[in-house]
Scaffold this motif. Structure first.
Motif, PDB file in Angstrom:
ATOM      1  N   ASP A  82       0.818  -1.222   0.000  1.00  0.00           N
ATOM      2  CA  ASP A  82       0.000   0.000   0.000  1.00  0.00           C
ATOM      3  C   ASP A  82       0.850   1.269   0.000  1.00  0.00           C
ATOM      4  OD1 ASP A  82      -2.315  -1.493   0.035  1.00  0.00           O
ATOM      5  OD2 ASP A  82      -2.455  -1.513   2.222  1.00  0.00           O
ATOM      6  N   GLU A  83       2.094   1.163   0.437  1.00  0.00           N
ATOM      7  CA  GLU A  83       2.962   2.340   0.531  1.00  0.00           C
ATOM      8  C   GLU A  83       3.678   2.577  -0.805  1.00  0.00           C
ATOM      9  OE1 GLU A  83       4.955   5.568   1.421  1.00  0.00           O
ATOM     10  OE2 GLU A  83       3.436   4.690   2.745  1.00  0.00           O
ATOM     11  N   PRO A  84       3.475   3.754  -1.438  1.00  0.00           N
ATOM     12  CA  PRO A  84       4.132   4.015  -2.734  1.00  0.00           C
ATOM     13  C   PRO A  84       5.653   3.941  -2.674  1.00  0.00           C
ATOM     14  CG  PRO A  84       2.376   5.609  -2.335  1.00  0.00           C
ATOM     15  CD  PRO A  84       2.542   4.836  -1.067  1.00  0.00           C
ATOM     16  N   SER A  85       6.254   4.357  -1.562  1.00  0.00           N
ATOM     17  CA  SER A  85       7.720   4.335  -1.475  1.00  0.00           C
ATOM     18  C   SER A  85       8.261   2.916  -1.551  1.00  0.00           C
ATOM     19  CB  SER A  85       8.178   5.008  -0.180  1.00  0.00           C
ATOM     20  OG  SER A  85       7.698   4.311   0.952  1.00  0.00           O
ATOM     21  N   VAL A  86       7.485   1.934  -1.085  1.00  0.00           N
ATOM     22  CA  VAL A  86       7.913   0.534  -1.181  1.00  0.00           C
ATOM     23  C   VAL A  86       7.890   0.092  -2.642  1.00  0.00           C
ATOM     24  CG1 VAL A  86       7.364  -1.833  -0.505  1.00  0.00           C
ATOM     25  CG2 VAL A  86       7.133   0.016   1.156  1.00  0.00           C
ATOM     26  N   ARG A  87       6.834   0.411  -3.351  1.00  0.00           N
ATOM     27  CA  ARG A  87       6.741   0.039  -4.768  1.00  0.00           C
ATOM     28  C   ARG A  87       7.813   0.754  -5.584  1.00  0.00           C
ATOM     29  NH1 ARG A  87       1.386   1.470  -3.613  1.00  0.00           N
ATOM     30  NH2 ARG A  87       1.329   3.058  -5.240  1.00  0.00           N
ATOM     31  N   LEU A  88       8.101   1.991  -5.225  1.00  0.00           N
ATOM     32  CA  LEU A  88       9.146   2.736  -5.929  1.00  0.00           C
ATOM     33  C   LEU A  88      10.511   2.083  -5.723  1.00  0.00           C
ATOM     34  CD1 LEU A  88       9.403   6.528  -6.270  1.00  0.00           C
ATOM     35  CD2 LEU A  88      11.413   5.298  -5.521  1.00  0.00           C
ATOM     36  N   GLN A  89      10.803   1.676  -4.490  1.00  0.00           N
ATOM     37  CA  GLN A  89      12.082   1.009  -4.231  1.00  0.00           C
ATOM     38  C   GLN A  89      12.150  -0.347  -4.910  1.00  0.00           C
ATOM     39  OE1 GLN A  89      14.844   2.056  -2.943  1.00  0.00           O
ATOM     40  NE2 GLN A  89      14.073   4.068  -2.323  1.00  0.00           N
ATOM     41  N   LEU A  90      11.005  -0.990  -5.087  1.00  0.00           N
ATOM     42  CA  LEU A  90      11.000  -2.252  -5.832  1.00  0.00           C
ATOM     43  C   LEU A  90      11.445  -2.018  -7.276  1.00  0.00           C
ATOM     44  CD1 LEU A  90      10.278  -5.262  -6.125  1.00  0.00           C
ATOM     45  CD2 LEU A  90       7.936  -4.544  -6.676  1.00  0.00           C
ATOM     46  N   CYS A  91      11.008  -0.941  -7.884  1.00  0.00           N
ATOM     47  CA  CYS A  91      11.445  -0.611  -9.248  1.00  0.00           C
ATOM     48  C   CYS A  91      12.956  -0.448  -9.309  1.00  0.00           C
ATOM     49  CB  CYS A  91      10.746   0.659  -9.733  1.00  0.00           C
ATOM     50  SG  CYS A  91       8.955   0.529  -9.887  1.00  0.00           S
ATOM     51  N   HIS A  92      13.519   0.268  -8.342  1.00  0.00           N
ATOM     52  CA  HIS A  92      14.976   0.437  -8.310  1.00  0.00           C
ATOM     53  C   HIS A  92      15.681  -0.899  -8.128  1.00  0.00           C
ATOM     54  CE1 HIS A  92      14.154   4.580  -8.440  1.00  0.00           C
ATOM     55  NE2 HIS A  92      14.066   4.837  -7.146  1.00  0.00           N
ATOM     56  N   LEU A  93      15.111  -1.758  -7.273  1.00  0.00           N
ATOM     57  CA  LEU A  93      15.722  -3.065  -7.023  1.00  0.00           C
ATOM     58  C   LEU A  93      15.713  -3.927  -8.279  1.00  0.00           C
ATOM     59  CD1 LEU A  93      16.829  -5.291  -5.175  1.00  0.00           C
ATOM     60  CD2 LEU A  93      14.472  -5.790  -4.494  1.00  0.00           C
ATOM     61  N   LEU A  94      14.587  -3.966  -8.992  1.00  0.00           N
ATOM     62  CA  LEU A  94      14.497  -4.784 -10.201  1.00  0.00           C
ATOM     63  C   LEU A  94      15.357  -4.229 -11.331  1.00  0.00           C
ATOM     64  CD1 LEU A  94      10.683  -5.654 -10.229  1.00  0.00           C
ATOM     65  CD2 LEU A  94      12.604  -7.094  -9.516  1.00  0.00           C
ATOM     66  N   ALA A  95      15.596  -2.926 -11.318  1.00  0.00           N
ATOM     67  CA  ALA A  95      16.474  -2.348 -12.334  1.00  0.00           C
ATOM     68  C   ALA A  95      17.921  -2.793 -12.125  1.00  0.00           C
ATOM     69  CB  ALA A  95      16.386  -0.834 -12.298  1.00  0.00           C
ATOM     70  N   LYS A  96      18.314  -2.969 -10.849  1.00  0.00           N
ATOM     71  CA  LYS A  96      19.690  -3.391 -10.549  1.00  0.00           C
ATOM     72  C   LYS A  96      19.847  -4.908 -10.605  1.00  0.00           C
ATOM     73  CE  LYS A  96      20.607   0.517  -7.467  1.00  0.00           C
ATOM     74  NZ  LYS A  96      20.949   0.934  -6.083  1.00  0.00           N
ATOM     75  N   SER A  97      18.849  -5.614 -10.073  1.00  0.00           N
ATOM     76  CA  SER A  97      18.918  -7.077  -9.982  1.00  0.00           C
ATOM     77  C   SER A  97      17.590  -7.653 -10.433  1.00  0.00           C
ATOM     78  CB  SER A  97      19.242  -7.509  -8.547  1.00  0.00           C
ATOM     79  OG  SER A  97      20.404  -6.866  -8.063  1.00  0.00           O
ATOM     80  N   PRO A  98      17.381  -7.798 -11.750  1.00  0.00           N
ATOM     81  CA  PRO A  98      16.074  -8.241 -12.233  1.00  0.00           C
ATOM     82  C   PRO A  98      15.765  -9.671 -11.809  1.00  0.00           C
ATOM     83  CG  PRO A  98      17.509  -7.518 -14.035  1.00  0.00           C
ATOM     84  CD  PRO A  98      18.321  -7.531 -12.811  1.00  0.00           C
ATOM     85  N   ALA A  99      14.545  -9.891 -11.367  1.00  0.00           N
ATOM     86  CA  ALA A  99      14.055 -11.235 -11.089  1.00  0.00           C
ATOM     87  C   ALA A  99      13.419 -11.793 -12.356  1.00  0.00           C
ATOM     88  CB  ALA A  99      13.051 -11.190  -9.943  1.00  0.00           C
ATOM     89  N   SER A 140      10.361 -12.340 -13.124  1.00  0.00           N
ATOM     90  CA  SER A 140       9.136 -11.646 -13.539  1.00  0.00           C
ATOM     91  C   SER A 140       9.324 -10.139 -13.582  1.00  0.00           C
ATOM     92  CB  SER A 140       7.998 -11.984 -12.564  1.00  0.00           C
ATOM     93  OG  SER A 140       8.329 -11.556 -11.248  1.00  0.00           O
ATOM     94  N   ALA A 141      10.561  -9.678 -13.662  1.00  0.00           N
ATOM     95  CA  ALA A 141      10.829  -8.241 -13.570  1.00  0.00           C
ATOM     96  C   ALA A 141      10.095  -7.454 -14.641  1.00  0.00           C
ATOM     97  CB  ALA A 141      12.333  -7.992 -13.656  1.00  0.00           C
ATOM     98  N   THR A 142      10.151  -7.936 -15.895  1.00  0.00           N
ATOM     99  CA  THR A 142       9.507  -7.198 -16.989  1.00  0.00           C
ATOM    100  C   THR A 142       8.006  -7.099 -16.783  1.00  0.00           C
ATOM    101  OG1 THR A 142      11.226  -7.936 -18.524  1.00  0.00           O
ATOM    102  CG2 THR A 142       9.179  -7.109 -19.476  1.00  0.00           C
ATOM    103  N   GLN A 143       7.396  -8.202 -16.405  1.00  0.00           N
ATOM    104  CA  GLN A 143       5.943  -8.199 -16.206  1.00  0.00           C
ATOM    105  C   GLN A 143       5.529  -7.297 -15.055  1.00  0.00           C
ATOM    106  OE1 GLN A 143       4.349 -12.113 -15.561  1.00  0.00           O
ATOM    107  NE2 GLN A 143       2.295 -11.355 -15.043  1.00  0.00           N
ATOM    108  N   VAL A 144       6.274  -7.353 -13.955  1.00  0.00           N
ATOM    109  CA  VAL A 144       5.943  -6.536 -12.781  1.00  0.00           C
ATOM    110  C   VAL A 144       6.132  -5.060 -13.090  1.00  0.00           C
ATOM    111  CG1 VAL A 144       6.648  -5.975 -10.425  1.00  0.00           C
ATOM    112  CG2 VAL A 144       6.425  -8.363 -11.125  1.00  0.00           C
ATOM    113  N   LEU A 145       7.252  -4.718 -13.701  1.00  0.00           N
ATOM    114  CA  LEU A 145       7.518  -3.322 -14.031  1.00  0.00           C
ATOM    115  C   LEU A 145       6.518  -2.797 -15.064  1.00  0.00           C
ATOM    116  CD1 LEU A 145      11.426  -3.367 -14.176  1.00  0.00           C
ATOM    117  CD2 LEU A 145       9.983  -2.303 -12.432  1.00  0.00           C
ATOM    118  N   ALA A 146       6.133  -3.652 -15.998  1.00  0.00           N
ATOM    119  CA  ALA A 146       5.134  -3.241 -16.989  1.00  0.00           C
ATOM    120  C   ALA A 146       3.812  -2.919 -16.321  1.00  0.00           C
ATOM    121  CB  ALA A 146       4.955  -4.345 -18.027  1.00  0.00           C
TER     122      ALA A 146
END
Length: 251
Positions: free
Chosen positions: A136-153, A155-161
């Protein structure tokens, strides 16, 4: 008719008449005075106690057994990441941070945990990605984007999309678009091409910048040329200026 005899007291006004002496202070007066003094002192002591209580902070109150202060938690996580200098140590530290993420109630600390995970350069688990994506917290979702950009999982493309196209927070959407540009994935380019049709010039601009990264091409802000390249239609350019060229500000 009788005439009253004249006396000297008749010339005295109420100001000239001698005042009656006050009755001597008796035991009752002294008792009442003492009670008043005690009440004043008691009130002063009570207000002082209130001030002292107001000055106390949460750090002065001991925490229950097993409860760790947020500052201590953060310091422990930072030490863990700092001490993980080898690949094997980073691989062991990542699950510890993930476990702390699942158990953490403070959204700010959850966001900080994701930021620290990004320093390890270890792909997060799919369970963590799904949990952070729906936070629910936007800052958590924002940090997830940064994390996937550095270390993609995986499902990174699908989640980021999904975040880039549907998230309600503008900062999260922009972070997801930038993260898609770090992925060498043809599907990421297709998502970015969809974003070219967004009415927000800022979204269009970020999508173009990410397309430059994913494709290695540069068609400027010609959106039709970008769509033609992504979808394989080289005849899509009709010579008309793209929407972004008409409306987007100069960056």
């Amino acid at each position: 008719m009788s005439i009253l005899p004249f006396t000297s007291e008749m010339h005295l006004t109420r100001f000239d008449r001698p005042r009656r002496p006050a009755p001597p202070e008796g035991p009752r007066s002294r008792v009442l005075g003492g009670i008043c003094i005690l009440l004043v002192v008691a009130a002063g002591c009570s207000s002082s106690d209130n001030l002292l209580r107001k000055k106390k902070t949460s750090q002065d109150v001991p925490l229950p057994p097993g409860v760790v202060a947020p500052r201590d938690k953060l310091q422990n996580w930072q030490k863990l990441v700092k001490s993980a200098t080898s690949s094997s140590a980073k691989t062991k530290a990542a699950p510890q941070l993930e476990e702390a993420f699942f158990a953490e109630d403070d959204p700010q600390l959850r966001a900080e945990l994701l930021r620290l995970m990004g320093q390890l350069n270890v792909p997060p688990s799919e369970t963590l990605v799904e949990r952070a994506k729906s936070d629910d917290e936007p800052s958590v979702r924002l940090q997830l984007c940064h994390l996937l950009a550095k270390s993609p999982a995986g499902s990174a493309t699908q989640v980021l999309a999904d975040l880039a196209l549907n998230d309600t927070n503008q900062d999260v959407r922009q972070a997801a678009i930038k993260a898609l540009g770090r992925l060498r994935d043809p599907h990421a380019s297709e998502v970015l091409a969809k974003l070219l049709r967004n009415r927000d010039p800022a979204i269009q601009y970020l999508a173009v910048q990410s397309l430059k990264q994913t494709t290695g091409k540069d068609f400027g802000m010609d959106l039709k040329q970008w769509e033609a390249y992504v979808y394989g239609n080289s005849q899509a350019d009709d010579g008309q200026p793209a929407l972004a060229e008409k409306t987007s500000p100069r960056y």
